[in-house]
Enzyme design. Structure first.
Site, PDB file in Angstrom:
ATOM      1  N   GLU A 172       0.811  -1.222   0.000  1.00 44.98           N
ATOM      2  CA  GLU A 172       0.000   0.000   0.000  1.00 44.98           C
ATOM      3  C   GLU A 172       0.849   1.278   0.000  1.00 44.98           C
ATOM      4  O   GLU A 172       0.894   2.023   0.986  1.00 44.98           O
ATOM      5  CB  GLU A 172      -0.973  -0.025   1.173  1.00 44.98           C
ATOM      6  CG  GLU A 172      -1.982  -1.165   1.053  1.00 44.98           C
ATOM      7  CD  GLU A 172      -3.026  -1.202   2.167  1.00 44.98           C
ATOM      8  OE1 GLU A 172      -2.925  -0.406   3.110  1.00 44.98           O
ATOM      9  OE2 GLU A 172      -3.937  -2.036   2.075  1.00 44.98           O
ATOM     10  N   GLU A 276      -4.876  -8.970  -1.011  1.00 43.44           N
ATOM     11  CA  GLU A 276      -5.309  -8.727   0.363  1.00 43.44           C
ATOM     12  C   GLU A 276      -6.793  -8.410   0.409  1.00 43.44           C
ATOM     13  O   GLU A 276      -7.305  -7.637  -0.401  1.00 43.44           O
ATOM     14  CB  GLU A 276      -4.517  -7.580   1.008  1.00 43.44           C
ATOM     15  CG  GLU A 276      -4.815  -7.409   2.509  1.00 43.44           C
ATOM     16  CD  GLU A 276      -3.942  -6.342   3.167  1.00 43.44           C
ATOM     17  OE1 GLU A 276      -2.742  -6.333   2.882  1.00 43.44           O
ATOM     18  OE2 GLU A 276      -4.478  -5.543   3.952  1.00 43.44           O
TER      19      GLU A 276
END
Length: 813
Positions: A172, A276
């Site tokens: 991220e 994820e």
């Protein structure tokens, strides 16, 4: 077909992306939660994900250092200024927990788990703000040391004999760049990220021997697509080092899935993989079993796989009852998330949540190498849907109904017909069926080979028709064996991928050994009892010289023919009283002495009208019984003889198996009979009766005969009819009825009980496969459809509309 019912048509020719597989993340918290269980429960949990009958996970995402699901912040070298990485080392949690879990997962899976690594942050001292959180970037002076850090990580695991499949440069990257985060992060702009991968990470991995790792860019939410892809992969060097695009699910509900397709179209050579997913609301005991969380997975996974995504990995494999341990603002007590499995270490137990099952609808039935295929529909009826073709040629259709009403649905296959299914409200359903072409054929394992001529031969013959040749010096196979049977056996073995199990049956001894020749009332002359036993050894030796071995044999095909009545075909009669001592004193000892004592001898090889009496007589002789492995049965009197005689035979000696060795419609085939459904129904009835009464296997009679039902003494019917003139063949209903068993019930499956207060007139039987699939076969020979429920106390229930005059196979795990 009711045009108002949603109909999905399977189009196997329109193919999209190949599926890589499924998995989850092995975080510090996951490893700790798993290892907080007893060894026994740990094994059960790992089996739940990686073992037979489990989720069939192949991928594991491993954080490179600490993440938000660690008990503390750490990197593998927190010694300030150590740019040579002299102090780099894995931590105890890796050695004691992660490494053993990874190795055990591979053992359970039966192949090496595919690992990919993702860092949350570089060591604090390499970052501009000198912290693990907030707005935090990598200092440019450390671009090369940070790339070297990746090599150190892979080298450290390599020393533990663990290799990786892939790597993401940063988890991220928007966290710590566009906004301050309270977890370990390191932000990157797409421009800075591009330059670092192109000039540092890519070349370093290649030079360090890890250039084959699948480098996946982004590893963030799809809201950043396609812009991030367009920026990063516009750089030729970064593009060269990159294999795919990693995506998180957290903005799926607020961003269009069109972005996935746009990313694929921009870079069609780069795969898309979800890396994820989890529910960001902290788990509470009241949330256990919350169906809505599973439904969110259903929505995202449908969107993903319908838009070029090749794989899916969940976030934490296992969290505790507080949704952790997790680290937010360095305080593991203030926050937590949810997971597919929740561990109660105090109770030494774990709870599988709806996300586990929703993901398992894919991971258990869509193996790696499957291909996403087209489903066409004029009206989906509010159902989300996706379809796959597996490497074994299974068609897998997944349907999700997020509505509050049931939706009757039809799955249509132009090659196979229709499946009617009631998709219940708020449910996910996986339908698996096989095509009947290529590798997805009937999966026959057993072949019965007549020992010499039968009623389906061009002429009567044996392998030694020289009168008085008691030493069998002239024994020899014939051209038909060498030119046809042996090549077919060899090719069938290659196609099956394992040795076929062959068994043989003689129709008759040579004419000169018999009291009155080859047909009619004809018995073996006692003076040739030993010679005839020697003949069996000669036969097996002859095939062994061609590299072909047998699994079993019967002493005589249909011994009643030629004994109780005059047969019009080649035959040789035996009574049970005369055959028993021949087995005990001649055939059994001769086979054992000749090196074939391990072959499965099957007595009777005739209709079940002779049971249990034939077996009672043979088994009463302890010597004969010692040579016998099972009882062979033909189906021709099944309609007039109750199937309970099979159970009675089983009860005589439960260690002796019962095997059906011949079945066919004895009416000569005519063109008008092609496709005659009633013949298939006769197979369905006999097979369900048989397997409900201890039968362990089934072999049909001729695999293929011509349009005249031969060549034969009398023309019959068969599962396949050959039209040699047109170079084609026709699969008849018996083929399909038998394939409902042979294709879905692999060897070593177990017959299991089905109980019902009201069977609705349906014939039924159920099995548990070695992979712990449950296979239920339902046959409706009535002229009306019957709605039924299959209930499993461990799994819930399935509603099925069993159409009139149909056979149906349902498989679930």
């Amino acid at each position: 077909m009711n045009e108002t019912v949603p109909t999905f048509t399977v189009d196997k020719e329109t193919k999209y992306q190949e599926i890589f597989g499924f998995g989850a993340a092995l975080t510090d918290s996951t490893a700790l939660n798993i290892k907080n269980l007893s060894d026994t429960t740990t094994e059960v949990l790992l089996n739940t994900y990686f073992g037979k009958g489990g989720s069939n996970y192949l991928y594991l995402r491993v954080p490179m250092g600490s993440c938000d699901f660690s008990t503390r912040y750490y990197s593998y070298d927190d010694v300030q200024g150590d740019t040579e990485w002299e102090h780099f080392d894995l931590i105890d949690n890796d050695y004691q927990f992660k490494v053993p879990i990874i190795k055990r997962a591979s053992e359970l899976r039966g192949e090496t788990i595919k690992l990919f690594a993702t860092p949350w942050s570089a060591p604090w001292w390499m970052k501009i703000n000198g912290t693990t959180k907030g707005i935090a970037h990598l200092d440019e002076q450390y671009y090369q040391p940070w790339a070297n850090y990746f090599l150190k990580y892979f080298d450290a695991f390599a020393r533990q004999n663990i290799s990786f499949w892939g790597v993401n440069p940063q988890n991220e990257p928007s966290q710590g760049y566009t906004y301050a985060s309270s977890i370990p992060v390191m932000g990157w702009s797409p421009e800075a990220y591009t330059g670092w991968v192109a000039d540092y990470l890519g070349p370093t991995l290649e030079k360090g021997g890890y250039g084959s790792l699948k480098l996946m860019i982004l590893d963030d939410n799809r809201m950043w697509l396609p812009n991030w892809v367009n920026t990063v992969l516009a750089n030729d060097k970064t593009n060269k080092y990159s294999s795919g695009i990693a995506i998180h699910w957290y903005t799926d509900s607020s961003s269009s899935d069109v972005a996935l397709r746009q990313a694929h179209e921009a870079q069609p050579e780069k795969f898309l993989m979800y890396t994820e997913a989890c529910n960001l609301i902290r788990v509470t005991r009241e949330d256990l079993g919350d169906w809505e969380i599973g439904e969110r997975y259903a929505n995202s996974m449908m969107q993903a796989f319908n838009n070029w995504v090749v794989g899916w990995t969940d976030w934490n494999m296992a969290l505790n009852e507080d949704g952790g341990p997790a680290t937010f603002n360095d305080n593991p007590t203030i926050w937590g998330y949810n997971a597919a499995i929740i561990v109660n270490a105090t109770g030494d137990e774990f709870y599988k949540q709806p996300p586990y099952y929703f993901q398992a609808h894919y991971s258990m039935f869509v193996p790696p190498g499957s291909v996403h295929i087209q489903l066409t529909y004029p009206n989906p009826g509010g159902l989300l849907h996706v379809a796959f073709l597996t490497p074994e040629d299974n068609v897998v259709v997944i349907l999700y109904n997020g509505n509050d009403q049931d939706i009757p649905t039809v799955i249509s296959d132009p090659e196979r017909g229709n499946i009617s299914i009631n998709v219940e409200a708020r449910s996910i359903n996986t339908v698996v069926y096989k095509t009947y072409f290529g590798e997805g054929g009937a999966q026959l394992l057993f072949l019965r080979i007549p020992m010499g001529a039968s009623d389906f031969s061009l002429r009567p013959y044996t392998y030694d028709d020289i009168e008085g040749d008691v030493t069998l010096e002239h024994f020899a196979l014939i051209d038909n064996d060498y030119d046809y049977k042996i090549p077919i056996l060899n090719r069938a073995t290659e196609i099956r991928g394992q040795e076929l199990k062959l068994f043989t049956s003689p129709w008759s001894a040579p004419w000169w050994m018999k009291i009155n020749g080859t047909t009619g009332i004809s018995h073996l002359a006692e003076e040739y009892y030993q010679v005839w036993a020697d003949y069996f050894v000669k036969y097996f030796d002859a095939y062994a010289q061609q590299g072909i071995s047998f699994w079993g044999y019967s002493p005589q095909n249909e011994p009643i023919q030629g004994s109780d009545h005059a047969a019009k075909i080649i035959s040789m009669g035996w009574t049970k009283e005369s055959q028993t001592p021949w087995i005990a004193d001649y055939l059994g000892p001769t086979m054992e002495k000749g090196g074939y004592g391990d072959l499965k001898m099957m007595i009777l090889d005739d209709n079940r009208s002779r049971l249990p009496g034939w077996a009672e007589t043979v088994f009463a002789n302890p010597v004969a019984k010692s040579y016998v492995a099972g009882t062979a049965v033909h189906w021709y009197t099944d309609e007039g003889i109750r199937p309970s005689v099979l159970t009675q035979t089983h009860e005589l000696d439960p260690n002796k198996f019962i095997f059906y060795t011949e079945a066919c419609q004895t009416t000569k085939i005519v063109r008008e009979d092609l496709g005659k459904w009633e013949i298939g129904e006769r197979y369905g009835t006999s097979m369900i009766q048989a397997f409900n009464n201890w039968v362990v296997g089934w072999t049909d009679w001729n695999m293929a005969i011509n349009e005249q039902g031969g060549p034969a003494t009398f023309g019959y019917n068969a599962a396949i009819i050959v039209n040699a003139t047109a170079d084609e063949f026709y699969k008849q209903p018996p083929y399909y009825f038998q394939a409902h068993f042979s294709m879905f019930i692999p060897p070593d499956s177990k017959h299991v009980s089905l109980t019902s207060d009201n069977d609705g007139g349906l014939l039924n039987v159920a099995f548990l496969t070695p992979e712990t699939d449950v296979v239920v076969i339902l046959m409706n020979s009535q002229n009306v459809s019957v709605s039924v429920v299959i209930s499993d106390q461990d799994r819930g229930y399935i509603s099925v509309d069993v159409e009139a005059r149909s056979i149906n196979t349902i498989i679930y795990r």
